[in-house]
Design a protein around this motif. Structure first.
Motif, short mmCIF file in Angstrom:
data_model
loop_
_atom_site.label_atom_id
_atom_site.label_comp_id
_atom_site.label_asym_id
_atom_site.label_seq_id
_atom_site.Cartn_x
_atom_site.Cartn_y
_atom_site.Cartn_z
N LYS A 39 10.15 1.57 -6.74
CA LYS A 39 11.47 1.89 -6.21
C LYS A 39 11.97 3.21 -6.80
CE LYS A 39 14.99 -1.06 -6.79
NZ LYS A 39 15.57 -2.40 -6.57
N GLY A 40 12.47 4.06 -5.94
CA GLY A 40 13.03 5.31 -6.43
C GLY A 40 12.03 6.45 -6.53
N LEU A 41 10.74 6.18 -6.27
CA LEU A 41 9.78 7.29 -6.27
C LEU A 41 10.01 8.14 -5.02
CD1 LEU A 41 6.36 5.62 -7.22
CD2 LEU A 41 7.97 6.84 -8.71
N ASP A 42 9.88 9.45 -5.16
CA ASP A 42 9.99 10.29 -3.95
C ASP A 42 8.65 10.27 -3.19
OD1 ASP A 42 8.26 12.06 -5.16
OD2 ASP A 42 9.84 13.42 -5.82
N ASP A 43 8.65 10.85 -1.99
CA ASP A 43 7.47 10.78 -1.13
C ASP A 43 6.21 11.30 -1.80
OD1 ASP A 43 8.99 9.69 0.80
OD2 ASP A 43 9.06 11.46 2.11
N GLY A 85 0.79 -1.22 0.00
CA GLY A 85 0.00 0.00 0.00
C GLY A 85 0.83 1.27 0.00
N LEU A 86 2.13 1.13 -0.17
CA LEU A 86 3.04 2.28 -0.24
C LEU A 86 3.02 3.10 1.06
CD1 LEU A 86 2.23 3.56 -3.87
CD2 LEU A 86 3.83 1.78 -3.18
N LEU A 87 2.72 2.42 2.16
CA LEU A 87 2.77 3.10 3.46
C LEU A 87 4.15 2.96 4.07
CD1 LEU A 87 -0.63 1.82 4.93
CD2 LEU A 87 -0.13 4.15 4.13
N GLU A 88 4.89 1.98 3.57
CA GLU A 88 6.21 1.69 4.12
C GLU A 88 7.17 1.40 2.98
OE1 GLU A 88 7.21 -1.62 6.97
OE2 GLU A 88 5.43 -0.80 7.96
N GLU A 89 8.44 1.75 3.17
CA GLU A 89 9.43 1.44 2.13
C GLU A 89 10.00 0.05 2.36
OE1 GLU A 89 11.86 4.39 0.58
OE2 GLU A 89 10.97 6.00 1.80
N PHE A 90 10.55 -0.52 1.29
CA PHE A 90 11.19 -1.83 1.44
C PHE A 90 12.68 -1.64 1.28
CE2 PHE A 90 11.29 -2.29 -3.24
CZ PHE A 90 10.22 -1.48 -3.60
N THR A 91 13.45 -2.66 1.72
CA THR A 91 14.90 -2.47 1.74
C THR A 91 15.61 -3.31 0.67
OG1 THR A 91 14.94 -4.07 3.57
CG2 THR A 91 15.04 -1.77 4.16
N GLY A 92 14.85 -4.14 -0.07
CA GLY A 92 15.46 -4.89 -1.16
C GLY A 92 14.41 -5.40 -2.12
N GLY A 93 14.81 -5.74 -3.33
CA GLY A 93 13.89 -6.31 -4.31
C GLY A 93 13.17 -5.25 -5.12
N ASP A 94 12.14 -5.68 -5.83
CA ASP A 94 11.41 -4.80 -6.73
C ASP A 94 9.91 -4.94 -6.54
OD1 ASP A 94 13.38 -3.50 -8.55
OD2 ASP A 94 13.99 -5.60 -8.78
#
Ligand code: ADP
Ligand code: ADP
Length: 232
Positions: A70-74, A52-61
């Motif tokens: 990945k790489g989108l700004d807030d 839901g794009l509420l949290e960022e992830f630290t690996g993968g796609d």
């Protein structure tokens, strides 16, 4: 609609590293209804928050409706979230001092929608969940099942492509749970993709496909390829 490849999430504090998701692969096609089950602490909520794009992830796609997250700004993330995703939570999350109409209005105002369009969408959504005559009621004046239906209307008013539900029936008795599940099935049949985390095996069994998360990794429990229903 949702495509995760080797998604990982590590929570780090000074002392501890928690691998909430290790290498999660999950693909959900447009129009599917997927139930996600798994033991407590296995990463279900983390998965849903990342989806839901509420949290960022630290690996993968992660591709959401074809957009590489990945790489989108807030700003871009919030925009994508508001445009594509509706949320339903176990605790309903309605605002107690707003009536049902105004509760549904909050996310639409946030999107800067004109008042006339907001009104049409809210009346439609509350009508669809059977609360068309309760628009001026406050959450405390409704049963738990009605409150959850109101929360579903709030999500629907935004015309989400993907509906994410975290234990949507967790606070409801079995009869109300069933009616909320029937409503979600109707919504899915009208073309909205649904991903639902649940502890309830009976509800999970009614979804088209079951995914089990254990230790931050997903296993597809359905042997047969999923059937994607055509949009109306
Ligand atoms: P969160 O929503 O914060 O991820 P969980 O859904 O994992 O939390 O639930 C927190 C605790 O409550 C866990 O111990 C979980 O097993 C338990 N729990 C929550 N809902 C149910 C349920 N419907 N049936 C059984 N246990 C539940
Ligand atoms: P579930 O929803 O399946 O119960 P969660 O996704 O809530 O599981 O949690 C997965 C793991 O990540 C658990 O070990 C939990 O303690 C940890 N975790 C979740 N959120 C945080 C956080 N904000 N900080 C640190 N650890 C967290």
């Amino acid at each position: 609609m949702l495509s995760m490849h080797q998604v990982a999430k590590v929570y780090r504090t000074e002392l501890v590293e928690t691998h909430a998701l290790r290498s999660l692969d999950l693909h959900v096609a447009e129009g599917e209804f997927v139930a996600v089950t798994g033991p407590s602490g296995s990463g279900k909520t983390t998965f849903l928050n990342i989806a839901g794009l509420l949290e960022e992830f630290t690996g993968g796609d992660y591709l959401l409706d074809g957009v590489n997250v990945k790489g989108l700004d807030d700003n871009a993330r919030s925009h994508l979230r508001n445009e594509k995703i509706g949320f339903i939570f176990q605790g309903f999350n309605l605002i107690p001092d707003l009536n049902l109409f105004d509760n549904c209005d909050v996310p639409l105002r946030y999107r800067g929608m004109p008042a006339s369009e907001r009104k049409l969408r809210i009346e439609d959504a509350l009508g669809m969940v059977g609360l068309g005559s309760r628009m001026k009621h406050y959450p405390a004046e409704l049963s738990g099942g009605q409150q959850q239906r109101a929360a579903i209307a709030r999500a629907l008013a935004g015309s989400p492509r993907l509906l994410l539900a975290d234990e949507p029936t967790g606070n409801l008795d079995s009869q109300m749970a069933r009616s909320v599940m029937e409503l979600l099935e109707d919504i899915n049949q009208q073309g909205t993709t649904i991903v639902m985390v649940t502890h309830d095996p009976e509800l999970a069994a009614r979804a088209q496909r079951n995914v089990h998360i254990v230790d931050g990794m997903a296993t597809d429990l359905s042997a047969a390829p999923s059937v994607v229903r055509p949009l109306h």
